[in-house]
Design an enzyme around this catalytic site. Structure first.
Site, PDB file in Angstrom:
ATOM      1  N   HIS A  23       0.856  -1.184   0.000  1.00  0.00           N
ATOM      2  CA  HIS A  23       0.000   0.000   0.000  1.00  0.00           C
ATOM      3  C   HIS A  23       0.897   1.240   0.000  1.00  0.00           C
ATOM      4  CE1 HIS A  23      -3.707   2.266   0.755  1.00  0.00           C
ATOM      5  NE2 HIS A  23      -2.982   3.029   1.561  1.00  0.00           N
TER       6      HIS A  23
ATOM      7  N   MET B 110     -11.503   5.155   4.637  1.00  0.00           N
ATOM      8  CA  MET B 110     -10.570   5.727   5.612  1.00  0.00           C
ATOM      9  C   MET B 110     -11.145   5.557   7.016  1.00  0.00           C
ATOM     10  SD  MET B 110      -8.063   6.570   3.788  1.00  0.00           S
ATOM     11  CE  MET B 110      -7.116   7.059   5.219  1.00  0.00           C
TER      12      MET B 110
ATOM     13  N   MET C  63      -3.664  10.798  -2.283  1.00  0.00           N
ATOM     14  CA  MET C  63      -4.301  11.836  -1.458  1.00  0.00           C
ATOM     15  C   MET C  63      -3.859  13.164  -2.047  1.00  0.00           C
ATOM     16  SD  MET C  63      -3.727   9.910   2.143  1.00  0.00           S
ATOM     17  CE  MET C  63      -2.638   8.747   1.363  1.00  0.00           C
TER      18      MET C  63
HETATM   19  C1  DX5 Z   1      -3.153   7.625   6.095  1.00  0.00           C
HETATM   20  C2  DX5 Z   1      -2.708   6.617   5.079  1.00  0.00           C
HETATM   21  C3  DX5 Z   1      -2.576   5.249   5.602  1.00  0.00           C
HETATM   22  C4  DX5 Z   1      -1.550   5.086   6.689  1.00  0.00           C
HETATM   23  C5  DX5 Z   1      -2.018   3.981   7.590  1.00  0.00           C
HETATM   24  O1  DX5 Z   1      -3.500   8.787   5.468  1.00  0.00           O
HETATM   25  O2  DX5 Z   1      -3.613   6.559   3.996  1.00  0.00           O
HETATM   26  O3  DX5 Z   1      -2.335   4.303   4.577  1.00  0.00           O
HETATM   27  O4  DX5 Z   1      -0.270   4.782   6.220  1.00  0.00           O
HETATM   28  O5  DX5 Z   1      -1.140   3.895   8.648  1.00  0.00           O
HETATM   29  P1  DX5 Z   1      -1.578   3.292  10.050  1.00  0.00           P
HETATM   30  O6  DX5 Z   1      -1.922   1.857   9.814  1.00  0.00           O
HETATM   31  O7  DX5 Z   1      -0.375   3.502  10.900  1.00  0.00           O
HETATM   32  O8  DX5 Z   1      -2.769   4.073  10.536  1.00  0.00           O
HETATM   33 ZN    ZN Z   2      -3.479   4.866   2.530  1.00  0.00          ZN
END
Ligand code: DX5
Ligand code: ZN
Length: 261
Positions: free
Chosen positions: A75, A179, A110
Site C-alpha cells: 500500500h 478511511m 491523497m
Molecule cells: C493515512 C494513510 C494510511 C496510513 C495507515 O493517510 O492513507 O495508509 O499509512 O497507517 P496506520 O496503519 O499507521 O494508521
Molecule cells: Zn493509505
C-alpha cells in the site's frame, strides 16, 4: 466368427467393477464439491502493509521484507500537502519501490487533480490506483480513465463521507478504500464508526452485485481486524502496526491468520 454368451460369474464381476468405478467417480466429485464449497466459505483477507511507515533509509530492506512475507499487497500513500496536510513522497520513490516490489502495488492518491497523473502512475507500475471521492468532480470519468490504462480503479472516502454516495458508481469501482482515520498521517487512532460504514457499504455492493473489494485504511491492528472482516472488509492496510512491531514478518502472518477463517 462366433460369439460366446457371458456366464453369470463374469456378468457379476463386470457389474461389481462398474459399480466400483461409478462409486469412485461419484466419490471424487463429492470430494471436489466439498473442497470447492469449503474454499468458497473460507475468507482470504488481503493484507496490505503501508510503506508510509517503513524506514525510508532502509527502503529496499523493508520492501524485501514485504516480498518475503504473507502480505498480499504493497500500500503506497501519495500525499501532496494540499488535499491532506502532509507530503509523503512522489514519483522517483514510487519508481524505486515498484522496481523491487513483487506483489500488487496499491497506490492511494491523497492529491487534488488526480486525473493529471493517471498515465504517469500506470507507467510507474501501479496495479491499483485509488483516488479520493472528495477530490474528484467527474469521478465516473476518472474511474474509466484509470481502467483505460490497465489499472484497477479505486475510490477512497474520508470518515465524514457517507457510503450511500457511492451507489451510482459502485459497479464501476474495483475497490473502495474506506478511511478509518482522517487521511494524512500514519499511526492515528481507529475511528469506531467505521464498522457501521463497512456493513452499509457491503449491503450496497451485494445489492448491486458489484465486484468491489472493501479496503480499510488507518489504525488497523489485532484489536479491530477480525471485527472489520466480519463486517465485510476484504483488504486491511496496516502501517504502524506492522512496521513498529518487533517482528514485522510475524505480525503480518498473525494478522493474516486472525482474519482468514
Ligand atoms: C493515512 C494513510 C494510511 C496510513 C495507515 O493517510 O492513507 O495508509 O499509512 O497507517 P496506520 O496503519 O499507521 O494508521
Ligand atoms: Zn493509505
Amino acid at each position: 466368427m462366433f460369439y460366446t454368451l457371458p456366464n453369470s460369474k463374469s456378468i457379476k464381476l463386470c457389474a461389481t467393477a462398474t459399480l466400483g468405478f461409478l462409486t469412485l467417480y461419484l466419490y471424487k466429485f463429492r470430494i471436489i464439491f466439498a473442497l470447492n464449497f469449503t474454499s468458497s466459505l473460507m475468507k482470504n483477507t488481503l493484507i496490505a502493509p503501508s510503506v508510509l511507515s517503513a524506514d525510508f533509509a532502509n527502503l529496499q530492506r523493508d520492501i524485501e521484507m514485504i516480498n518475503n512475507s504473507e502480505a498480499d499487497w504493497f500500500h503506497i500513500d501519495i500525499m501532496d500537502g494540499v488535499f491532506v496536510p502532509n507530503i509523503s513522497f512522489g514519483m522517483p520513490v514510487l519508481e524505486a519501490i515498484t522496481r523491487h516490489a513483487k506483489k500488487t502495488v496499491d497506490v492511494h492518491l491523497m492529491i487534488v487533480n488526480p486525473d493529471q497523473y493517471i498515465k504517469t502512475f500506470a507507467a510507474l507500475g501501479a496495479t491499483n490506483l485509488t483516488v479520493h471521492y472528495e477530490a474528484c468532480t467527474h469521478l465516473h470519468r476518472t474511474l474509466q480513465a484509470i481502467k483505460a490504462e490497465g489499472m484497477k480503479a479505486g475510490i477512497a472516502i474520508n470518515p465524514h463521507t457517507n457510503v450511500a454516495l457511492l451507489e451510482d458508481v459502485i459497479k464501476d469501482t474495483d475497490l473502495v478504500c474506506m478511511m478509518s482515520v482522517n487521511p494524512g498521517f500514519g499511526g492515528q487512532s481507529f475511528i469506531e464508526n467505521t464498522y457501521k460504514k463497512v456493513k452499509q457499504l457491503k449491503e450496497i455492493i451485494t445489492r448491486n452485485n458489484a465486484p468491489t473489494l472493501i479496503e480499510i485504511d488507518g489504525g488497523v491492528s489485532d484489536k479491530n481486524a477480525k471485527q472489520l472482516v466480519e463486517a465485510g472488509a476484504d483488504v486491511l492496510v496496516a502501517g504502524n502496526y506492522v512496521f513498529k512491531a518487533d517482528n514485522p514478518t510475524e505480525t503480518i502472518a498473525s494478522l493474516k491468520k486472525l482474519t482468514s477463517f
